[in-house]
Every structure is written in structure tokens, then in C-alpha cells.
Design a protein around this motif. Sequence first.
Motif, mmCIF file in Angstrom:
data_model
loop_
_atom_site.group_PDB
_atom_site.id
_atom_site.type_symbol
_atom_site.label_atom_id
_atom_site.label_comp_id
_atom_site.label_asym_id
_atom_site.label_seq_id
_atom_site.Cartn_x
_atom_site.Cartn_y
_atom_site.Cartn_z
ATOM 1 N N ASN A 163 0.983 -0.704 -0.070
ATOM 2 C CA ASN A 163 -0.128 0.115 -0.097
ATOM 3 C C ASN A 163 0.540 1.427 -0.374
ATOM 4 O OD1 ASN A 163 -2.531 1.073 -0.212
ATOM 5 N ND2 ASN A 163 -2.891 1.602 2.196
ATOM 6 N N ARG A 164 1.973 1.176 -1.017
ATOM 7 C CA ARG A 164 3.135 2.305 -1.554
ATOM 8 C C ARG A 164 1.801 3.705 -1.468
ATOM 9 N NH1 ARG A 164 7.094 -1.110 -4.461
ATOM 10 N NH2 ARG A 164 8.315 -2.235 -2.348
ATOM 11 N N GLN A 165 1.911 5.022 -1.249
ATOM 12 C CA GLN A 165 1.306 6.107 -1.332
ATOM 13 C C GLN A 165 1.497 6.807 -2.444
ATOM 14 O OE1 GLN A 165 -0.403 7.628 1.613
ATOM 15 N NE2 GLN A 165 -1.935 6.451 2.171
ATOM 16 N N ALA A 166 1.904 7.372 -2.835
ATOM 17 C CA ALA A 166 2.850 8.673 -3.401
ATOM 18 C C ALA A 166 3.182 10.358 -2.319
ATOM 19 C CB ALA A 166 2.084 9.142 -4.981
ATOM 20 N N GLN A 167 3.733 10.159 -2.880
ATOM 21 C CA GLN A 167 4.556 11.779 -2.233
ATOM 22 C C GLN A 167 4.968 12.951 -3.053
ATOM 23 O OE1 GLN A 167 4.628 11.191 1.087
ATOM 24 N NE2 GLN A 167 4.224 8.799 1.528
ATOM 25 N N ASN A 168 4.562 14.011 -2.146
ATOM 26 C CA ASN A 168 4.848 15.025 -2.712
ATOM 27 C C ASN A 168 5.693 15.427 -1.512
ATOM 28 O OD1 ASN A 168 3.517 17.666 -3.642
ATOM 29 N ND2 ASN A 168 3.492 18.396 -2.252
ATOM 30 N N ALA A 169 6.648 15.608 -2.822
ATOM 31 C CA ALA A 169 8.052 15.577 -1.370
ATOM 32 C C ALA A 169 9.471 16.746 -3.174
ATOM 33 C CB ALA A 169 9.145 14.295 -2.086
ATOM 34 N N LYS A 170 10.120 17.095 -2.609
ATOM 35 C CA LYS A 170 11.298 17.661 -2.628
ATOM 36 C C LYS A 170 12.362 16.169 -2.527
ATOM 37 C CE LYS A 170 11.446 22.088 -3.011
ATOM 38 N NZ LYS A 170 11.973 23.613 -1.879
ATOM 39 N N ILE A 171 13.521 16.460 -3.300
ATOM 40 C CA ILE A 171 14.405 15.216 -3.614
ATOM 41 C C ILE A 171 15.654 16.246 -3.592
ATOM 42 C CG2 ILE A 171 15.573 13.540 -4.625
ATOM 43 C CD1 ILE A 171 12.665 12.495 -5.962
ATOM 44 N N PHE A 172 15.910 15.866 -2.837
ATOM 45 C CA PHE A 172 18.254 15.987 -2.986
ATOM 46 C C PHE A 172 18.974 15.058 -2.681
ATOM 47 C CE2 PHE A 172 14.928 18.573 0.355
ATOM 48 C CZ PHE A 172 15.590 20.013 -0.230
ATOM 49 N N LEU A 173 19.780 15.281 -3.726
ATOM 50 C CA LEU A 173 20.964 14.585 -4.346
ATOM 51 C C LEU A 173 22.264 14.874 -3.773
ATOM 52 C CD1 LEU A 173 19.927 13.299 -7.731
ATOM 53 C CD2 LEU A 173 18.589 12.441 -5.588
ATOM 54 N N GLU A 174 23.408 13.845 -3.175
ATOM 55 C CA GLU A 174 24.437 14.638 -2.714
ATOM 56 C C GLU A 174 25.524 13.547 -3.293
ATOM 57 O OE1 GLU A 174 26.015 15.314 0.968
ATOM 58 O OE2 GLU A 174 27.166 13.542 1.160
ATOM 59 N N PHE A 175 25.725 13.616 -4.120
ATOM 60 C CA PHE A 175 27.243 13.229 -5.505
ATOM 61 C C PHE A 175 28.353 13.183 -4.654
ATOM 62 C CE2 PHE A 175 23.740 14.072 -7.750
ATOM 63 C CZ PHE A 175 23.823 13.184 -9.159
ATOM 64 N N GLN A 176 28.400 12.080 -4.501
ATOM 65 C CA GLN A 176 29.901 11.514 -3.741
ATOM 66 C C GLN A 176 31.131 10.919 -4.687
ATOM 67 O OE1 GLN A 176 28.601 9.793 0.184
ATOM 68 N NE2 GLN A 176 27.989 11.345 0.483
ATOM 69 N N ASN A 177 32.107 10.977 -4.308
ATOM 70 C CA ASN A 177 33.648 10.688 -5.203
ATOM 71 C C ASN A 177 34.045 9.887 -3.416
ATOM 72 O OD1 ASN A 177 36.276 9.472 -6.194
ATOM 73 N ND2 ASN A 177 36.428 10.758 -7.775
ATOM 74 N N ASN A 178 34.831 8.496 -3.478
ATOM 75 C CA ASN A 178 34.807 8.384 -2.222
ATOM 76 C C ASN A 178 36.404 8.070 -1.880
ATOM 77 O OD1 ASN A 178 32.264 7.650 -0.869
ATOM 78 N ND2 ASN A 178 31.759 6.457 -1.759
ATOM 79 N N ARG A 179 36.641 7.796 -2.915
ATOM 80 C CA ARG A 179 38.330 7.903 -3.320
ATOM 81 C C ARG A 179 39.080 9.163 -3.011
ATOM 82 N NH1 ARG A 179 36.331 4.955 -6.804
ATOM 83 N NH2 ARG A 179 37.118 6.789 -8.897
ATOM 84 N N LYS A 180 38.412 10.076 -3.258
ATOM 85 C CA LYS A 180 38.515 11.560 -3.664
ATOM 86 C C LYS A 180 38.090 12.854 -2.877
ATOM 87 C CE LYS A 180 40.275 11.149 -8.410
ATOM 88 N NZ LYS A 180 40.023 11.985 -9.613
ATOM 89 N N ASN A 181 37.218 11.767 -2.201
ATOM 90 C CA ASN A 181 36.707 12.433 -0.898
ATOM 91 C C ASN A 181 35.832 14.379 -1.707
ATOM 92 O OD1 ASN A 181 35.055 12.852 1.414
ATOM 93 N ND2 ASN A 181 36.844 14.540 2.569
#
Length: 496
Positions: free
Chosen positions: A379-397
Motif C-alpha cells: 500500500n505504497r502511497q505517492a508522496q509530495n516531495a522535494k528530492i536532494f541528491l549528494e554525489f560522492q567520490n569516496n576515493r577523492k573525498n
Amino acid sequence: MMASKLFLCLFIICYLFITIQTASISYDGFGTFNTLDFFDPIHRPINLLPKHPDVINATFSLYTRKNLQNPETYNYNPRINRSQSFFDSNKSTKLIIHGYNEDAREWMHSIKNNYLQLEDLNIILVEWPNGDDPPYVQAVANSQIVGIMVGKFIEFFKNIPLENVHIIGHSLGSHIAGYAGKYLRGRVGRITALDPAGPLFEGVNNSAARLWDTDAQFVDSIHTDRGHDKIPFTSFGMYETCSHISIFVNGAEKQPGCPRERLNALLFEESANRTRHLVFCAHVRSVEYFIETIIPDQLIAKPIAYQCQDWSSFQNGECHDCGLDGSKCVELGPNAEKNRRFKNKSRGHRFFMATGDSPKYIRFQYLITIRMAQSSSENRQAQNAKIFLEFQNNRKNQKQQITFNSNYQKFEYGTNYSQVIVSEINYNQFDSIIMNWSHGPLIELITRSMFVDSIQIISLSEIKLRNKNQQRNIEMIFRPESIEITNRNGIKFHKV
């Protein structure tokens, strides 16, 4: 009904005014000009006669690598001792033409300097300060004379291969380039129009009146301050296509960074630069984008534009394919020449690309798609949302954070959501993404979940050959450690 009657009355008054004021004038070697030339009751309801060529007296300043600081300056009917001139007919020739009432023309020298840094050629700066003054309608009339002057100047060098001539014009200078091309019967190799002027040209369906794709063997245009197809005089540029390749940067609507530049101009700049940034910011961006593309080694990324129906469709990821033959994408700037072979296929179509908000404007373009998981018995419901993405390069921090959608929107399950973003960073180096989301500050205390299957990233700035005849974009897929993401805890996605 009342509005239509009012419009009819205005039309009749305007037509009678023009008819009564009809006049013509002839200039030896330039032809006859009439105030009814190119008349249009909506888009060009008034014309003036151009000034005498001797009054306009456009000047032509020749620069080469041998005389970078000391140009040879001529009028449109030059008397040149070719044995003493630096002009070399064996090299390519580029003419650069400014537009209406342009006091600051540093951009012409920037184009000249960049080209001469790249290759040895003839660069000619065309200036017409005695003809570009207000009122605008007079400058429009004078532009026809200047265009013929440019044509005559090119024609004077009888041994110039016209296919090696490239005319670059900004704003009203774009139409001057068109008039020069018409004078030379379309034999010029290339015309590049930098945000061709819209007022008194937009909507005038007459190839003799404005820049047209028949004015040169190849015509490309960069649009940054579009008008509206139904409301004239709403900007300084054009919405209509007028070339073989028409590139609408950022949709040619709102150029990133212009609101900030306008505020700075209002508060801090001297009057000499204030108008340029306060009023014409978007209009002059076409020049700034073009300048950045001249020297490829100085670019962060390739300035690739994609054929699309409109700006909204491009932003939503509907257009990211170059087509089987590569005709549906084109590089902005000098390398647009590569698409000359597709000029008949691309004529009348619009190409779109996005930029950053400050120099260096040309940046990596990425199409990011968030693929929502399928709905299930949970029963997953659609969400009204704002999405934030953090891109990472773990080798170079290294990290970079972006907001996927600036406004809250509903995310339905089993649906893909796409957005084009620009970045100074090459996303190929990132190996993971952390996704967070919010459904609004007033209800953030309630824990809710979204279910995401994967994040797809397609580079719009990097294209590889699939085989001899096909091209494809570089693509990356990131999958989550858990498809359930609450508004309290972010989830990491890993590149696969």
C-alpha cells in the motif's frame, strides 16, 4: 467584439498613416528604398528611409597575426595597395558586426583575439556608429545600407573564395549579415547570428526583410532572449527560426545569472555598463557563450544542443538522442559547421541546451532520471516531495549537492521523473549518491517513505560512437542499498 473593432480601427489608422507618409529614395550603387518596403501592419507598421551611405560611413578594421595592435582601417569602398596590406586571400576571412546602439564593443575584440589565438586568418571588425543611434526604427532602416556596404567590401577583394568568408553578427548585426549575404547572392560560406534582433523583424514573413537561411551556404543562430510568437516587442531577440541550425540556449527565456547581474548593475556599476547588464543581459549572453566556444581546449565540456519540440520537453528529458546519423544534436559555436551536411534536415527545427550562471557558462549537462519502484501490496502511497541528491567520490573525498526539483511535486510509483542539470564537475568520477527528501516543513515530523528503484544519469556533453554510423550518450546507473527511503534518513546509491 469591441476588441476586434478597436484592432480594426488601429489597423486602418496605421495603414493610412504609412500610406500618407510613403516616400522613397535612391542611392547610387545601393538601389531604391521605400517606406513601404517590408511593411507589415502588426510586426513592422512603420519604416523610415535609410540615411545616405556617406553619412553612415561604416568602417572596416582588418586584423591579422601580423598587425594585432595596429589595424588597417577602410571604408566600404576601399583603396588598398594589396602589396602593402596584411590581407591574405589564401586564408579564411571573418567579419564581425555589432548591433543597435552598442557603445561597449569589447566583445568584438574578444572574438577577434580568440580566433587569432586559434588560427592565422583575416579578421575584420565592422562598425557603423553613425547609423546605429536611436531611434531604433532608423537604425533598422540604416542596417540595409550597412549590409550592402559589407557586401561591397567583400566583393572588392575579387580573389576571395566566398566559401571561406564567415560573417558573425549580433542583434541587428545579424540582419546586416543577412543583407550582405543577399547582396552576394547567398554565396558566402557561413553566417552566424548571435541573438538576431526581434523587434520589427519577428513575424515579417519576407526573406528580403531579414536574415534567412538562404543568405549563406550555411547559417547558424544562437538565441538567448526570445520574443513570443504571438506578442511582439516582448524581448530583444527572436523566437522564430531563421537559419539551418537554430540553438535556443536555456530556452532563450531566462538566462541563469541575469537576475544577479541586474541587481549588481543597479547598485554598483557605472552608467556605461549599467544598461548592458540591467536591460540587455540575456541579449548579450549569446555573445558570451559564443566567445567561450572558440578555443575548445579552454572549455569545461562540449556545448552540445539537442533537437527538441520546446524548452520544457528538453528539461524533462524527452530529447537526449543524436539520432541514428547524428543530425539531432549540434555543437554551439564554431563546430556547428560539422552539421552543415544536415542543414536541410535541421532547417526549421529548434535545438536546446543548458548552461551555468557565470563564466565559464559552458558546463557538463546531465539528464538525471529517478525511477520509482513499482507499487505493491504494501500500500505504497505517492508522496509530495522535494528530492536532494549528494554525489560522492569516496576515493577523492569529493561531494556535490543538488536539488532535483526546486518545487514540491507528487512522485507516483512505477513512474520515471527526469530533469536536466548542469555542473562544472564531471559526474563520471562519482561512485555513489545519497538521496534525501522532504515533504514540507509543516509535516516533517511525520515519518513517511518513498520507494526508489534506481537513479540513471545520462551525459549530454559526452557522446561516443556506437558503431560507424551511430552515436550514443554515456550512461550511468546507481542502485540503492534499500529501495525504501524515509524523509528522516537518506539512502546511499552505488554505481553499477
